[in-house]
Design an enzyme around this catalytic site. Sequence first.
Site, PDB file in Angstrom:
ATOM      1  N   PRO A  11       0.795  -1.228   0.000  1.00  9.81           N
ATOM      2  CA  PRO A  11       0.000   0.000   0.000  1.00  9.81           C
ATOM      3  C   PRO A  11       0.832   1.285   0.000  1.00  9.81           C
ATOM      4  O   PRO A  11       1.869   1.362   0.663  1.00  9.81           O
ATOM      5  CB  PRO A  11      -0.823  -0.104   1.297  1.00  9.81           C
ATOM      6  CG  PRO A  11      -0.070  -1.063   2.150  1.00  9.81           C
ATOM      7  CD  PRO A  11       0.561  -2.036   1.205  1.00  9.81           C
ATOM      8  N   ASN A  12       0.344   2.227  -0.749  1.00  8.90           N
ATOM      9  CA  ASN A  12       0.888   3.595  -0.840  1.00  8.90           C
ATOM     10  C   ASN A  12       2.189   3.700  -1.646  1.00  8.90           C
ATOM     11  O   ASN A  12       2.664   4.795  -1.916  1.00  8.90           O
ATOM     12  CB  ASN A  12       1.088   4.207   0.552  1.00  8.90           C
ATOM     13  CG  ASN A  12      -0.218   4.258   1.328  1.00  8.90           C
ATOM     14  OD1 ASN A  12      -1.193   4.811   0.849  1.00  8.90           O
ATOM     15  ND2 ASN A  12      -0.255   3.658   2.514  1.00  8.90           N
ATOM     16  N   ARG A  19       5.130  10.974  -2.453  1.00 13.62           N
ATOM     17  CA  ARG A  19       4.810  10.621  -1.076  1.00 13.62           C
ATOM     18  C   ARG A  19       6.028  10.850  -0.187  1.00 13.62           C
ATOM     19  O   ARG A  19       7.076  10.228  -0.381  1.00 13.62           O
ATOM     20  CB  ARG A  19       4.447   9.131  -1.034  1.00 13.62           C
ATOM     21  CG  ARG A  19       4.272   8.584   0.342  1.00 13.62           C
ATOM     22  CD  ARG A  19       4.280   7.060   0.348  1.00 13.62           C
ATOM     23  NE  ARG A  19       4.077   6.586   1.701  1.00 13.62           N
ATOM     24  CZ  ARG A  19       4.255   5.344   2.099  1.00 13.62           C
ATOM     25  NH1 ARG A  19       4.649   4.426   1.248  1.00 13.62           N
ATOM     26  NH2 ARG A  19       4.051   5.018   3.346  1.00 13.62           N
ATOM     27  N   TYR A  24      11.218   8.928   1.441  1.00 17.24           N
ATOM     28  CA  TYR A  24      11.292   7.915   0.383  1.00 17.24           C
ATOM     29  C   TYR A  24      11.975   8.402  -0.889  1.00 17.24           C
ATOM     30  O   TYR A  24      12.148   7.614  -1.825  1.00 17.24           O
ATOM     31  CB  TYR A  24       9.878   7.409   0.057  1.00 17.24           C
ATOM     32  CG  TYR A  24       9.204   6.753   1.247  1.00 17.24           C
ATOM     33  CD1 TYR A  24       9.693   5.569   1.786  1.00 17.24           C
ATOM     34  CD2 TYR A  24       8.089   7.340   1.858  1.00 17.24           C
ATOM     35  CE1 TYR A  24       9.092   4.973   2.880  1.00 17.24           C
ATOM     36  CE2 TYR A  24       7.471   6.748   2.951  1.00 17.24           C
ATOM     37  CZ  TYR A  24       7.979   5.575   3.464  1.00 17.24           C
ATOM     38  OH  TYR A  24       7.385   4.973   4.551  1.00 17.24           O
ATOM     39  N   ASN A  75       7.947  -5.785  -0.644  1.00 10.16           N
ATOM     40  CA  ASN A  75       7.861  -4.566   0.155  1.00 10.16           C
ATOM     41  C   ASN A  75       6.395  -4.434   0.544  1.00 10.16           C
ATOM     42  O   ASN A  75       5.579  -3.934  -0.241  1.00 10.16           O
ATOM     43  CB  ASN A  75       8.342  -3.336  -0.608  1.00 10.16           C
ATOM     44  CG  ASN A  75       8.337  -2.096   0.286  1.00 10.16           C
ATOM     45  OD1 ASN A  75       7.758  -2.105   1.380  1.00 10.16           O
ATOM     46  ND2 ASN A  75       8.980  -1.023  -0.169  1.00 10.16           N
ATOM     47  N   ALA A  78       3.024  -0.699   4.940  1.00 11.02           N
ATOM     48  CA  ALA A  78       2.517  -0.695   6.318  1.00 11.02           C
ATOM     49  C   ALA A  78       1.983  -2.055   6.765  1.00 11.02           C
ATOM     50  O   ALA A  78       1.936  -2.337   7.968  1.00 11.02           O
ATOM     51  CB  ALA A  78       1.429   0.367   6.459  1.00 11.02           C
ATOM     52  N   GLU A  99      12.279  -9.725   2.454  1.00 12.21           N
ATOM     53  CA  GLU A  99      11.557  -8.533   2.921  1.00 12.21           C
ATOM     54  C   GLU A  99      12.381  -7.297   2.565  1.00 12.21           C
ATOM     55  O   GLU A  99      13.579  -7.244   2.845  1.00 12.21           O
ATOM     56  CB  GLU A  99      11.379  -8.619   4.444  1.00 12.21           C
ATOM     57  CG  GLU A  99      10.709  -7.386   5.035  1.00 12.21           C
ATOM     58  CD  GLU A  99      10.550  -7.490   6.560  1.00 12.21           C
ATOM     59  OE1 GLU A  99      10.815  -8.560   7.141  1.00 12.21           O
ATOM     60  OE2 GLU A  99      10.169  -6.460   7.148  1.00 12.21           O
ATOM     61  N   HIS A 101      12.502  -2.887   2.369  1.00 11.78           N
ATOM     62  CA  HIS A 101      11.967  -1.556   2.658  1.00 11.78           C
ATOM     63  C   HIS A 101      12.927  -0.515   2.102  1.00 11.78           C
ATOM     64  O   HIS A 101      14.146  -0.665   2.219  1.00 11.78           O
ATOM     65  CB  HIS A 101      11.804  -1.329   4.165  1.00 11.78           C
ATOM     66  CG  HIS A 101      10.926  -2.354   4.803  1.00 11.78           C
ATOM     67  ND1 HIS A 101       9.554  -2.319   4.668  1.00 11.78           N
ATOM     68  CD2 HIS A 101      11.220  -3.457   5.523  1.00 11.78           C
ATOM     69  CE1 HIS A 101       9.041  -3.364   5.305  1.00 11.78           C
ATOM     70  NE2 HIS A 101      10.031  -4.073   5.829  1.00 11.78           N
ATOM     71  N   ARG A 108      13.148   4.510  12.573  1.00 16.26           N
ATOM     72  CA  ARG A 108      11.965   5.386  12.523  1.00 16.26           C
ATOM     73  C   ARG A 108      11.093   5.170  13.765  1.00 16.26           C
ATOM     74  O   ARG A 108      11.607   4.903  14.839  1.00 16.26           O
ATOM     75  CB  ARG A 108      11.222   5.124  11.207  1.00 16.26           C
ATOM     76  CG  ARG A 108      12.093   5.430   9.964  1.00 16.26           C
ATOM     77  CD  ARG A 108      11.363   5.140   8.671  1.00 16.26           C
ATOM     78  NE  ARG A 108      10.192   6.003   8.527  1.00 16.26           N
ATOM     79  CZ  ARG A 108       9.233   5.798   7.621  1.00 16.26           C
ATOM     80  NH1 ARG A 108       9.330   4.777   6.778  1.00 16.26           N
ATOM     81  NH2 ARG A 108       8.207   6.618   7.549  1.00 16.26           N
TER      82      ARG A 108
END
Length: 147
Positions: A11-12, A19, A24, A75, A78, A99, A101, A108
Site C-alpha cells: 500500500p501507498n 509521497r 522515500y 515490500n 505498512a 523482505e 523496505h 523510525r
Amino acid sequence: MTHSLLILNGPNLNLLGTRQPEVYGHTTLGDIEALCKTTAEAMGVSVTFAQSNHEGEMVDMLHAAQSAHHGIILNAGAYTHTSVALMDAISSIALPVIELHLSNVHAREDFRRTSYISRVVVGQICGFGAAGYPLAMEALAGHLNNK
Ligand code: DQA
C-alpha cells in the site's frame, strides 16, 4: 534454469515520488520497475513487478506466485507491521521471500520495528532506497542458486 522473480509492492507505494519525499526520495515506482527490469536483463533472470493497496489481493498474489515464480521480493509497506494474513500467506507457500523496505524501518517510529513477516522470510534489506531492489534481486538469485 532462468529464475523467475516476483517483486510485490504494498500500500501507498504507488505514490512514490510524491509521497513523503524526505523519507522515500523522488524516485517513482515506475522508475524502480525500470531499474528492476534492467537489472533482471543484466542478471539473466525474469521479473514480474506488481503493486496493490489491498491486503487480500496481496495474499492472492502470494498464493498465485507459487505456480509462476521461484522467489519473491516483498515490500509490504505498512502491512509489514500489522498483517498476520501476509505472514500466514508466506508460510503457506514454498517460495523464498526477501523482505524489502526503502527506508531504514529500525531508525523510525517504534511500531515500524515490528515486522510480522520477518520471522518467515529469508532475510531483510532496508534503508538503501531504490537501490535496495537490485540488492534484493541479487540476494534472492544467490539464495536460489545455493538451493
Ligand atoms: C516501507 C516502510 C513502511 O514502514 C511504510 O509503511 C511503507 C514503506 C519502506 O519501503 O520503507 O509504506 O515499507
